[in-house]
Design an enzyme around this catalytic site. Structure first.
Site, PDB file in Angstrom:
ATOM      1  N   ASP A  73      28.331  67.040 -72.830  1.00  0.00           N
ATOM      2  CA  ASP A  73      27.419  66.604 -73.885  1.00  0.00           C
ATOM      3  C   ASP A  73      27.153  65.113 -73.694  1.00  0.00           C
ATOM      4  OD1 ASP A  73      25.851  66.311 -76.112  1.00  0.00           O
ATOM      5  OD2 ASP A  73      27.486  66.430 -77.565  1.00  0.00           O
ATOM      6  N   HIS A 116      35.008  65.197 -83.338  1.00  0.00           N
ATOM      7  CA  HIS A 116      35.457  66.166 -82.324  1.00  0.00           C
ATOM      8  C   HIS A 116      35.843  65.449 -81.044  1.00  0.00           C
ATOM      9  CE1 HIS A 116      31.030  65.644 -82.250  1.00  0.00           C
ATOM     10  NE2 HIS A 116      31.253  65.407 -80.974  1.00  0.00           N
ATOM     11  N   ARG A 212      29.195  52.959 -84.044  1.00  0.00           N
ATOM     12  CA  ARG A 212      28.346  54.036 -84.559  1.00  0.00           C
ATOM     13  C   ARG A 212      29.237  55.245 -84.774  1.00  0.00           C
ATOM     14  NH1 ARG A 212      26.268  58.719 -82.287  1.00  0.00           N
ATOM     15  NH2 ARG A 212      24.238  59.447 -82.980  1.00  0.00           N
ATOM     16  N   ASP A 214      29.664  58.805 -85.022  1.00  0.00           N
ATOM     17  CA  ASP A 214      28.929  60.009 -84.632  1.00  0.00           C
ATOM     18  C   ASP A 214      29.257  61.171 -85.574  1.00  0.00           C
ATOM     19  OD1 ASP A 214      27.388  61.506 -82.457  1.00  0.00           O
ATOM     20  OD2 ASP A 214      29.257  62.651 -82.519  1.00  0.00           O
ATOM     21  N   LEU A 219      33.403  65.772 -91.204  1.00  0.00           N
ATOM     22  CA  LEU A 219      34.836  65.573 -90.952  1.00  0.00           C
ATOM     23  C   LEU A 219      35.709  66.636 -91.626  1.00  0.00           C
ATOM     24  CD1 LEU A 219      35.250  61.684 -91.123  1.00  0.00           C
ATOM     25  CD2 LEU A 219      34.488  63.136 -89.237  1.00  0.00           C
ATOM     26  N   GLU A 221      36.198  70.392 -93.981  1.00  0.00           N
ATOM     27  CA  GLU A 221      35.644  71.719 -94.251  1.00  0.00           C
ATOM     28  C   GLU A 221      36.206  72.216 -95.584  1.00  0.00           C
ATOM     29  OE1 GLU A 221      37.452  71.151 -91.277  1.00  0.00           O
ATOM     30  OE2 GLU A 221      35.594  70.473 -90.358  1.00  0.00           O
ATOM     31  N   GLU A 256      26.013  57.952 -88.505  1.00  0.00           N
ATOM     32  CA  GLU A 256      25.014  58.903 -88.041  1.00  0.00           C
ATOM     33  C   GLU A 256      25.120  60.128 -88.939  1.00  0.00           C
ATOM     34  OE1 GLU A 256      23.487  62.101 -84.923  1.00  0.00           O
ATOM     35  OE2 GLU A 256      25.600  61.822 -85.347  1.00  0.00           O
TER      36      GLU A 256
HETATM   37  C1  NOJ Z   1      25.072  63.276 -82.238  1.00  0.00           C
HETATM   38  C2  NOJ Z   1      24.695  62.686 -80.919  1.00  0.00           C
HETATM   39  O1  NOJ Z   1      23.599  61.833 -81.104  1.00  0.00           O
HETATM   40  C3  NOJ Z   1      24.386  63.823 -79.977  1.00  0.00           C
HETATM   41  O2  NOJ Z   1      23.868  63.338 -78.774  1.00  0.00           O
HETATM   42  C4  NOJ Z   1      25.630  64.627 -79.772  1.00  0.00           C
HETATM   43  O3  NOJ Z   1      25.330  65.741 -78.967  1.00  0.00           O
HETATM   44  C5  NOJ Z   1      26.218  65.104 -81.100  1.00  0.00           C
HETATM   45  N1  NOJ Z   1      26.270  64.054 -82.085  1.00  0.00           N
HETATM   46  C6  NOJ Z   1      27.598  65.619 -80.919  1.00  0.00           C
HETATM   47  O4  NOJ Z   1      28.473  64.560 -80.652  1.00  0.00           O
END
Ligand code: NOJ
Ligand code: CA
Length: 806
Positions: A73, A116, A212, A214, A219, A221, A256
């Site tokens: 990712d 994660h 930032r 993410d 966080l 559930e 984010e």
């Molecule tokens: C948000 C990120 O901007 C994205 O690129 C990523 O795949 C997901 N979070 C998971 O970390």
């Protein structure tokens, strides 16, 4: 005249809120510049390109994840939080980069992925093997069935069918909001929080300025909820903020949270969670507004946006490294966006569009400028995605979101100048599309009409005006094609008027409450007729045109009572008047002050812009300054620009009236007047000392250097050197030091040697009797590669023997 000079205290000021005035540039180390030609961008490459970023004018860099990772990712699958992915360099390379960025005044924001890890992270490998119920196992979220939390949506819906995946090693399902190789951490476990806080300390101790956060809504559930924005998640963020504030005041947390405004705003807490959060819903509405040629989507979403707590700030953006997400729009709006912006289904991914800015907008320069103008003037800190400043293209045939993650295009060389590697070896191919393949930095640097130069000018403009930090008020006219709003902060007001339509428009603005203010168009500096309460203000705009007007209080006319000196706000005393906000106010004050001066040569011409080219501290090496010697650059509406030499001094407001103060500085320890220091004895003494002691004082773009002649020692030794101003003549100001010396300050600085100083020097060297002999000069030397300063070389100032020969 012998008013004591006031020493202004230096206190920590606005620096803490740096993110409110920032312009952020988002980039991936991997795609920016490859220094070792292995086809992958790296920290050394990025460090080499910092000059470019500084020149662009951005003030902070946001780096996408650069940690060891299987890169399934693009690095958001972290395998080790405390190291650098070897493909991008070493920890030393990172530290060097950080230092080099800081040296240039660039802040650095990195990624903190809290939600994660990669399934290759040691914590996960340990967890899946540990007995069920053990603390190790409990680092992640496990279940015997995949039926828990059914209300949680699937985010990567093109790739995943469930948020649960079976792990044969553990013999249980694990929870993941993103890819199935990205298991979610279990924030119920206090060990997880402790580890994360340690990681935060690790990077902030190193000097990183912001993080930032993410995927921050996910966080925790809870059964019966959609598992987003839970109170427990907000509690954890408050704890994180406390932790950071206690140890690292002035650092920034950026959330984010792809959420509706009322949910997103919760990430600021009461000013006790994140300092910043992305405004996701605003982004698609900028695109909708220009395509529908209607301001409604924009005005509506901003009207729905609650006010923020003190010290908080939105981050706003047009594009980023992900798809242009359409999660925060209605179904109809999404259909509309797909129809107009992603007709080709290949351009769609998950709930969004994988395209870059220029191709989305049909590579229409006017529209690209218009949306960037919105980005730079709407409330929030703008975030620019790398490559969009030159209008780079995309390639949606590459998998996942790689369409918008291709190598930066620097030049027309191999691989767009990104790398010297075999093109087949690059981590992703350079854009080869016929329309966008030739787009590159080098070509645009050499053309002042390019998008790059336009971006530079607009970023510069934004940074000069503090109004963009303040409130927004829409002026709603009948014509919905036109968006008009006023930004206001302290004394500054800016009116923005944008034509969202591809046809010319006129608009009648209701400006009753702005009666009497005079608009100055900020790109060309043309003065427009004043606003009036009597009638609407009528403007005509070409297709996709926009105006930015500073709204000024009108200048007093001759015969009006003397206007009070303009105010400069500074919580940082002296230094504050040269920092960004204070500086703009100082420059505006100087634009009013200069035309009144006898020595100002360009009286008959109109000033377009005044800027402080450099400022050198005067006075003892340690302790407070007695003043500053400034070089003031003056752009005129016609003719060549000019540079003036201006010593600045400060005195207490109640000490004695001054007949022509430049400005009053407010804040800090009481108000002080900023005055021309040419007749200030302390300043004069400091200048003479510079020459006598052959001292050098560094400024921002060069340095002052005292150059004594041999005669100076004799002339100065044992004499009374009490300074006494002799007043200003047409082009210079003089001060006598007792009977022995006269100092002449040349007001207009020229490149090269001042002819008078040079002549004096030459003649005194030859022993001529009937000219004043030069006993020393003060020179300004421009640093190599410094921004264009016209003043340089000897001759800002010289000291003479007053009476020679005769
Ligand atoms: C948000 C990120 O901007 C994205 O690129 C990523 O795949 C997901 N979070 C998971 O970390
Ligand atoms: Ca490399």
């Amino acid at each position: 005249m012998s008013m004591p000079t006031v020493r202004m205290p230096v206190v920590a000021g606005e620096a803490e809120h740096w993110y409110q005035d920032a312009v952020i540039y988002e980039l991936h180390v991997r795609s920016f510049a490859d220094s070792n030609d292995d086809g992958i961008g790296d920290f050394r490459g990025l460090t080499q390109r910092l000059d470019y970023l500084q020149d662009l004018g951005v003030t902070a860099l946001w780096l996408l994840p650069f940690y060891p990772s299987p890169l399934r990712d693009d690095g958001y699958d972290i395998a080790n939080y405390r190291a650098i992915n070897p493909a991008y360099g070493t920890m030393r390379d990172f530290k060097r980069f950080l230092r080099a960025a800081h040296d240039r005044g660039l802040r650095v924001i990195t990624e903190l992925v809290l939600n994660h890890t990669s399934d290759e992270h040691a914590w996960f490998q340990r967890a899946r093997r540990a007995p069920a119920g053990s603390p190790e196992r409990d680092f992640y979220v496990w279940s015997d069935t995949p039926d828990l939390y059914p209300e949680a949506r699937i985010i990567f819906q093109d790739f995943e069918a469930s948020n649960w995946t079976w792990d044969p090693v553990a013999g249980a399902y694990f929870w993941h909001r993103f890819y199935s190789h990205q298991p979610d951490l279990n924030w119920e476990n206090p060990e997880v929080e402790r580890e994360m806080f340690d990681i935060v300390d690790y990077w902030l101790e190193m000097g990183v300025d912001g993080l930032r956060l993410d995927a921050v809504p996910y966080l925790f559930e809870r059964e019966g909820t959609n598992c987003e924005n839970l109170p427990e998640t907000h509690q954890a963020l408050k704890a994180l903020r406390r932790h950071v504030d206690e140890r690292f005041p002035g650092r920034m947390l950026l959330a984010e949270a792809n959420q509706w405004p009322e949910d997103a705003v919760a990430y600021f807490g009461d000013g006790d969670e994140c300092h910043m959060a992305f405004h996701f819903p605003l982004m698609p509405r900028m695109f909708m507004s220009v395509r529908m040629e209607d301001r409604y989507p924009l005005v509506d979403i901003l009207a729905q946006t609650p006010p923020l707590p003190e010290g908080s700030q939105w981050a706003i953006f047009l594009r980023n490294h992900d798809e242009l997400t359409l999660e925060m729009v209605t179904d109809e709006e999404r259909d509309y966006m797909y129809r107009v912006y992603a007709e080709d289904p290949q351009a769609r991914i998950n709930l969004g569009i994988r395209r870059r800015l220029a191709p989305l907008l049909g590579n229409d320069r006017r529209v690209i400028e218009l949306v960037n103008a919105l980005l730079l003037t709407l409330p929030g800190t703008p975030v620019i995605y790398y490559g969009d400043e030159i209008g780079m293209g995309d390639n949606f045939y590459l998998g996942d979101r790689n369409a918008v993650r291709t190598p930066m295009q620097w030049s027309g060389d191999r691989n767009g100048g990104f790398s010297r590697a075999n093109p087949q070896r690059l981590f992703l191919p350079v854009i080869a599309d016929p329309e966008y393949g030739a787009v590159n930095v080098e070509a645009q640097q050499s053309n002042a009409s390019s998008l790059l130069w336009w971006m530079k000018r607009m970023i510069g403009l934004r940074k000069r005006h503090t109004a963009f930090r303040g409130s927004i008020e829409f002026l709603l006219s009948e014509n919905r094609h036109v968006l008009a709003f006023v930004r206001e902060y302290e004394e500054e007001r800016i009116l923005v008027v944008a034509n969202l339509s591809r046809r010319a428009q006129y608009v009648e603005l209701d400006v009753r409450h702005l009666d009497g203010l005079v608009p100055e168009e900020l790109i060309g500096h043309t003065e427009f007729p004043p606003l009036s309460a009597e009638r609407p203000y009528v403007l005509t705009l070409g297709p996709h045109d926009f105006f930015l007007f500073a709204l000024h209080v009108p200048e007093p006319r001759p015969g009006d009572a003397a206007a009070p000196p303009p105010a400069i706000r500074s919580s940082n005393g002296w230094a504050g008047v040269f920092e960004r906000r204070g500086r703009t106010q100082l420059e505006e004050a100087l634009a009013k002050h200069l035309p009144r001066q006898r020595w100002f040569a360009a009286k008959s011409r109109k000033i377009r812009r005044v800027s402080v080219g450099d400022a050198m501290r005067l006075g003892p090496v340690r302790g407070e300054p007695v003043g500053y010697l400034c070089l003031i650059d003056v752009e005129l509406t016609d003719g060549e620009p000019e540079t003036y030499v201006l010593p600045l001094a400060a005195r207490r407001v109640d000490d004695a009236p001054h007949d022509d103060p430049i400005a009053v500085v407010r804040g800090g320890e009481g108000d002080v007047l900023l005055v021309d220091g040419a007749d200030d004895p302390a300043v004069a003494r400091a200048l003479l000392e510079l020459i006598r002691r052959r001292r050098r004082v560094a400024g921002r773009s060069g340095s002052l250097e005292g150059v004594p002649e041999r005669s100076l020692r004799r002339l100065a030794a044992g004499h009374d050197l009490t300074p006494a101003p002799l007043g200003a003549e047409q082009s210079n100001s003089s001060i006598a030091f007792g009977q022995g010396l006269i100092m002449k300050l040349f007001r207009k600085a020229e490149a090269g040697t001042n002819p008078e100083a040079e002549l004096g020097g030459l003649l005194s060297a030859k022993g001529f009797e009937h000219v004043p002999r030069t006993a020393g000069v003060l020179e300004y030397r421009r640093a190599k590669g410094a921004p264009s300063l016209r003043a340089q070389g000897p001759g800002l100032l010289m000291v003479n023997e007053p009476q020679v020969g005769g």
